[in-house]
Design a protein around this motif. Structure first.
Motif, PDB file in Angstrom:
ATOM      1  N   TYR A 169       0.818  -1.212   0.000  1.00  5.81           N
ATOM      2  CA  TYR A 169       0.000   0.000   0.000  1.00  5.81           C
ATOM      3  C   TYR A 169       0.854   1.265   0.000  1.00  5.81           C
ATOM      4  CZ  TYR A 169      -3.548  -3.424   1.291  1.00  5.81           C
ATOM      5  OH  TYR A 169      -4.392  -4.522   1.319  1.00  5.81           O
ATOM      6  N   ALA A 170       2.032   1.183  -0.620  1.00  6.72           N
ATOM      7  CA  ALA A 170       2.937   2.341  -0.703  1.00  6.72           C
ATOM      8  C   ALA A 170       2.257   3.513  -1.409  1.00  6.72           C
ATOM      9  CB  ALA A 170       4.211   1.957  -1.446  1.00  6.72           C
ATOM     10  N   ASN A 171       2.351   4.691  -0.794  1.00  2.00           N
ATOM     11  CA  ASN A 171       1.778   5.930  -1.360  1.00  2.00           C
ATOM     12  C   ASN A 171       0.311   5.768  -1.753  1.00  2.00           C
ATOM     13  OD1 ASN A 171       4.210   7.593  -1.342  1.00  2.00           O
ATOM     14  ND2 ASN A 171       4.968   6.188  -2.910  1.00  2.00           N
ATOM     15  N   ALA A 172      -0.444   5.070  -0.914  1.00  2.00           N
ATOM     16  CA  ALA A 172      -1.818   4.734  -1.310  1.00  2.00           C
ATOM     17  C   ALA A 172      -2.899   5.279  -0.399  1.00  2.00           C
ATOM     18  CB  ALA A 172      -1.974   3.211  -1.402  1.00  2.00           C
ATOM     19  N   PHE A 173      -2.588   5.529   0.863  1.00  2.00           N
ATOM     20  CA  PHE A 173      -3.645   5.774   1.857  1.00  2.00           C
ATOM     21  C   PHE A 173      -3.768   7.243   2.237  1.00  2.00           C
ATOM     22  CE2 PHE A 173      -4.628   6.370   6.416  1.00  2.00           C
ATOM     23  CZ  PHE A 173      -5.949   5.950   6.401  1.00  2.00           C
ATOM     24  N   ALA A 174      -5.015   7.712   2.354  1.00  2.00           N
ATOM     25  CA  ALA A 174      -5.252   9.095   2.778  1.00  2.00           C
ATOM     26  C   ALA A 174      -6.482   9.173   3.674  1.00  2.00           C
ATOM     27  CB  ALA A 174      -5.440  10.002   1.572  1.00  2.00           C
ATOM     28  N   LEU A 175      -6.480  10.194   4.520  1.00  2.00           N
ATOM     29  CA  LEU A 175      -7.657  10.554   5.302  1.00  2.00           C
ATOM     30  C   LEU A 175      -8.518  11.506   4.485  1.00  2.00           C
ATOM     31  CD1 LEU A 175      -5.807  11.369   8.650  1.00  2.00           C
ATOM     32  CD2 LEU A 175      -7.175   9.326   8.221  1.00  2.00           C
ATOM     33  N   ALA A 176      -9.803  11.557   4.795  1.00  2.00           N
ATOM     34  CA  ALA A 176     -10.710  12.449   4.059  1.00  2.00           C
ATOM     35  C   ALA A 176     -10.849  13.793   4.763  1.00  2.00           C
ATOM     36  CB  ALA A 176     -12.071  11.791   3.891  1.00  2.00           C
ATOM     37  N   GLY A 177      -9.734  14.338   5.204  1.00  2.00           N
ATOM     38  CA  GLY A 177      -9.759  15.621   5.894  1.00  2.00           C
ATOM     39  C   GLY A 177      -8.471  15.829   6.664  1.00  2.00           C
ATOM     40  N   ASP A 178      -8.286  17.038   7.163  1.00  2.00           N
ATOM     41  CA  ASP A 178      -7.130  17.378   7.990  1.00  2.00           C
ATOM     42  C   ASP A 178      -7.462  16.988   9.431  1.00  2.00           C
ATOM     43  OD1 ASP A 178      -5.162  18.571   9.546  1.00  2.00           O
ATOM     44  OD2 ASP A 178      -5.200  20.468   8.455  1.00  2.00           O
ATOM     45  N   PRO A 179      -6.727  16.070  10.031  1.00  2.90           N
ATOM     46  CA  PRO A 179      -7.058  15.604  11.386  1.00  2.90           C
ATOM     47  C   PRO A 179      -6.896  16.661  12.473  1.00  2.90           C
ATOM     48  CG  PRO A 179      -4.955  14.723  10.679  1.00  2.90           C
ATOM     49  CD  PRO A 179      -5.555  15.384   9.476  1.00  2.90           C
ATOM     50  N   ARG A 180      -6.394  17.819  12.116  1.00  2.37           N
ATOM     51  CA  ARG A 180      -6.318  18.918  13.082  1.00  2.37           C
ATOM     52  C   ARG A 180      -7.581  19.767  13.062  1.00  2.37           C
ATOM     53  NH1 ARG A 180      -0.755  20.784  10.438  1.00  2.37           N
ATOM     54  NH2 ARG A 180      -2.184  20.479   8.685  1.00  2.37           N
ATOM     55  N   HIS A 216       2.773   6.350   7.988  1.00  3.44           N
ATOM     56  CA  HIS A 216       3.564   7.430   7.365  1.00  3.44           C
ATOM     57  C   HIS A 216       5.023   7.004   7.199  1.00  3.44           C
ATOM     58  CE1 HIS A 216       4.781  11.348   6.151  1.00  3.44           C
ATOM     59  NE2 HIS A 216       5.270  11.742   7.313  1.00  3.44           N
ATOM     60  N   LYS A 217       5.575   6.395   8.240  1.00  2.30           N
ATOM     61  CA  LYS A 217       6.971   5.945   8.192  1.00  2.30           C
ATOM     62  C   LYS A 217       7.169   4.879   7.115  1.00  2.30           C
ATOM     63  CE  LYS A 217      10.671   4.118  11.154  1.00  2.30           C
ATOM     64  NZ  LYS A 217      11.022   3.623  12.516  1.00  2.30           N
ATOM     65  N   ALA A 218       6.144   4.060   6.904  1.00  2.00           N
ATOM     66  CA  ALA A 218       6.230   3.010   5.882  1.00  2.00           C
ATOM     67  C   ALA A 218       6.135   3.566   4.464  1.00  2.00           C
ATOM     68  CB  ALA A 218       5.111   1.987   6.106  1.00  2.00           C
ATOM     69  N   GLY A 219       5.840   4.869   4.355  1.00  2.00           N
ATOM     70  CA  GLY A 219       5.709   5.481   3.040  1.00  2.00           C
ATOM     71  C   GLY A 219       4.353   5.275   2.402  1.00  2.00           C
ATOM     72  N   ASN A 220       3.375   4.936   3.238  1.00  2.00           N
ATOM     73  CA  ASN A 220       2.042   4.629   2.710  1.00  2.00           C
ATOM     74  C   ASN A 220       1.048   5.772   2.852  1.00  2.00           C
ATOM     75  OD1 ASN A 220       3.265   2.183   2.402  1.00  2.00           O
ATOM     76  ND2 ASN A 220       1.903   1.028   3.740  1.00  2.00           N
ATOM     77  N   PHE A 221       1.364   6.751   3.701  1.00  2.00           N
ATOM     78  CA  PHE A 221       0.424   7.844   3.974  1.00  2.00           C
ATOM     79  C   PHE A 221       0.612   8.973   2.969  1.00  2.00           C
ATOM     80  CE2 PHE A 221      -1.047  11.689   6.143  1.00  2.00           C
ATOM     81  CZ  PHE A 221      -2.294  11.279   6.588  1.00  2.00           C
ATOM     82  N   VAL A 362       2.749  12.440  14.331  1.00  2.00           N
ATOM     83  CA  VAL A 362       2.719  11.942  12.952  1.00  2.00           C
ATOM     84  C   VAL A 362       3.587  12.797  12.034  1.00  2.00           C
ATOM     85  CG1 VAL A 362       1.236  11.267  11.012  1.00  2.00           C
ATOM     86  CG2 VAL A 362       0.383  11.062  13.372  1.00  2.00           C
ATOM     87  N   GLY A 363       3.442  14.114  12.165  1.00  2.00           N
ATOM     88  CA  GLY A 363       4.293  15.007  11.397  1.00  2.00           C
ATOM     89  C   GLY A 363       3.987  15.069   9.911  1.00  2.00           C
ATOM     90  N   ALA A 364       2.735  14.809   9.554  1.00  2.00           N
ATOM     91  CA  ALA A 364       2.334  14.891   8.153  1.00  2.00           C
ATOM     92  C   ALA A 364       1.261  15.951   8.027  1.00  2.00           C
ATOM     93  CB  ALA A 364       1.814  13.535   7.663  1.00  2.00           C
TER      94      ALA A 364
END
Length: 368
Positions: A169-180, A216-221, A362-364
């Motif tokens: 799932y490299a570079n594949a996953f996203a949230l549907a909004g800013d978690p902040r 994120h560290k795995a490069g998937n986020f 998380v730092g993303a």
């Protein structure tokens, strides 16, 4: 019967709701007062969210004298409260009349004095645990957090939250909004945290961020706001969002590309959104009429058509108001059996942990 509201009557209408639900006579006067205002300003209502496109169209058709002014459809719950704060003294088109926010943002807005009370005529059919007893805010619909997957690009969809760490799932996953700022994204982190061993509340926020940090560290986020277009384009072939949003996006894409919507096997979290009227609404009567429409049988079924469970769902089913084809269009009931409905206190604690800790843990920085 049409009742022409007097000046005193209009003042009474503006205050209506704190003491009890509206009567038929009140509603007739309210409709006339709302038509006199001639406008309703909404915010953060994407047309593919919960069937809102059809709901708004239904309101326009019923009340053609009232122009619906739609602000920033992709705004998050925090943005909606900020829009009220920023326009306290502004009666122009940038001042929202009504808001639709995640459950935890209702009491926050009430505590700040940003919203005013109003009880719709169907008030008694709204569950007590989904509303402020004085009518400042009340639940409108709910769903569960799910995965939407572009199956042209992803061979095997993730079944659990921890699956998101897998190298495929490299570079594949996203949230549907800013978690902040986005309630949808904040609840996604909560669901991930429960799957990662955290109890609903501060612990789920912390554990959810820790899991997202691993992703994120795995490069998937992918640090962009996931939506129908990003799934289709392949920029974010896996997005976590409310089930009703994902089902609507799937339908709109019409198989191009094919999208699978699945509820994870762990960390199944249900979330209630709430409606409220701005304390500074330029069009308070139009705002109240909008609420009456949303909580009428017609408005509630409009959300159901958009795959949302309206807050009056049980009452509508009990009274035979839900067409069978709408019930048949919903996902299998068994998929919802593990759903957790976190309390307001748990949501508040989770929200605080996520909004304050995301950048550090998380730092993303999630952006459009």
């Amino acid at each position: 019967m049409t009742i022409q509201p007097t000046v005193a009557g209009l003042a009474a209408l503006i205050a209506l709701g704190a003491s009890g639900a509206a009567s038929a006579q009140d509603l007739a006067a309210l409709e006339e007062a709302a038509k006199a205002e001639g406008m309703l300003t909404t915010i953060a209502l994407p047309h593919d969210w919960c069937g809102y496109g059809e709901v708004i169209a239904g309101f326009k058709a019923k009340y053609p004298e009232i122009k619906v002014n739609e602000l920033n459809p992709d705004a998050g719950s925090a943005d909606e409260l900020e829009a009220i704060r920023a326009n306290k003294d502004n009666k122009g088109p940038q001042a929202p009349d009504v808001i639709d926010v995640g459950l935890s943002f209702g009491p926050q807005a009430q505590a700040e004095g940003l919203i005013q009370p109003y009880k719709v005529s169907t008030w008694d059919t709204i569950p007590d645990d989904a509303k402020d007893p004085d009518g400042h805010w009340y639940g409108d619909y709910y769903g569960v957090m799910a995965f939407g997957v572009n199956t042209d690009l992803i061979d095997e969809a993730p079944k659990t939250w921890k699956d998101l760490i897998k190298p495929e799932y490299a570079n594949a996953f996203a949230l549907a909004g800013d978690p902040r700022a986005s309630a949808q994204a904040i609840i996604s982190v909560m669901a991930a945290g429960i799957a990662n061993g955290g109890e609903p509340g501060e612990a789920s926020g912390q554990k959810g961020m820790e899991l997202m940090a691993e992703v994120h560290k795995a490069g998937n986020f992918v640090p962009v706001i996931g939506k129908s277009a990003t799934i289709a384009q392949g920029a974010t072939p896996i997005v976590t969002a409310w089930d009703y949003n994902l089902l609507s996006w799937r339908d709109s894409l019409n198989g191009n590309p094919p999208v699978e919507v699945l509820i994870p096997e762990d960390g199944v979290v249900a979330g209630v959104y709430v409606q409220a009227i701005s304390a500074y609404a330029p069009h308070p009567n139009a705002a109240k009429l909008w609420m009456e429409y949303l909580y009428s049988d017609e408005g509630q079924l409009g959300w159901l058509k958009g795959y949302c469970h309206p807050i009056r769902f049980n009452d509508l089913v009990k009274n035979g108001k839900v067409p069978q084809e709408l019930l048949d269009a919903l996902p299998e009931a068994s998929a919802y059996e593990k759903a957790i409905f976190p309390t307001l206190e748990q949501q508040e604690a989770n929200k605080k942990a996520v909004t304050e800790g995301w950048d550090k843990v998380v730092g993303a920085a999630v952006q459009e």
